[in-house]
Write an enzyme that holds these catalytic residues in place. Sequence first.
Site, PDB file in Angstrom:
ATOM      1  N   GLN A  34       0.603  -1.217   0.058  1.00  0.00           N
ATOM      2  CA  GLN A  34      -0.278  -0.012   0.255  1.00  0.00           C
ATOM      3  C   GLN A  34       1.050   1.448   0.259  1.00  0.00           C
ATOM      4  OE1 GLN A  34      -2.648  -0.735   3.161  1.00  0.00           O
ATOM      5  NE2 GLN A  34      -3.798  -2.208   2.876  1.00  0.00           N
ATOM      6  N   CYS A  35       2.176   1.668  -0.781  1.00  0.00           N
ATOM      7  CA  CYS A  35       2.540   2.382  -0.931  1.00  0.00           C
ATOM      8  C   CYS A  35       3.080   3.065  -2.599  1.00  0.00           C
ATOM      9  CB  CYS A  35       4.297   1.527  -0.445  1.00  0.00           C
ATOM     10  SG  CYS A  35       5.830   2.877  -0.750  1.00  0.00           S
ATOM     11  N   GLY A  36       3.258   4.226  -2.270  1.00  0.00           N
ATOM     12  CA  GLY A  36       3.259   5.112  -3.433  1.00  0.00           C
ATOM     13  C   GLY A  36       3.906   4.632  -4.457  1.00  0.00           C
ATOM     14  N   THR A  38       4.424   0.501  -4.265  1.00  0.00           N
ATOM     15  CA  THR A  38       4.055  -0.211  -4.826  1.00  0.00           C
ATOM     16  C   THR A  38       4.182  -0.850  -6.741  1.00  0.00           C
ATOM     17  OG1 THR A  38       3.011  -0.516  -2.534  1.00  0.00           O
ATOM     18  CG2 THR A  38       2.448  -1.484  -4.593  1.00  0.00           C
TER      19      THR A  38
END
Length: 160
Positions: A34-36, A38
């Site tokens: 759930q990371c930018g 990803t």
Amino acid sequence: MDLLKYEMPLLNGESCSLSDYRGKVVLIVNTASQCGFTPQYKGLESLYEKYGEKGLVVLGFPCDQFGHQEPGSSDEIGAFCEKNYGVTFPVFEKIDVNGDTAAPLYQDLKSAAPGVLGTKKIKWNFTKFLLNRRGEVIARYAPTTKPENLESAILAELES
């Protein structure tokens, strides 16, 4: 420093000896779902598909130490990686990369290749370490470095 001396559990719970990857060029990445960053899973998988037969292996180590961006269970992480990015490279159980509970592998990676200004901390998800065929770190890359920008360094190592 031999960074391939560790036994680490894969997402399915099976133990994996990193020494199995000796003789390969290894790209180690701390990941999150759930990371930018990803979407870098796609680029990592592309590198693995393109150069796997030539001796590259990508190893993913999910970590939930940055903004709680990897909250899922091992089953959830595996399903997410496969469904959204078609990940076929080895992904391990969630680990810590910083602090007193950091996995010994990551303690050694950070010692072998400190970050900017000599920091030993991992700054964020998708920090990458490139290892040569002897299991030695040859480069550390920031989370902002896209996997496709590593291609020339990987090729140079594969051809050496």
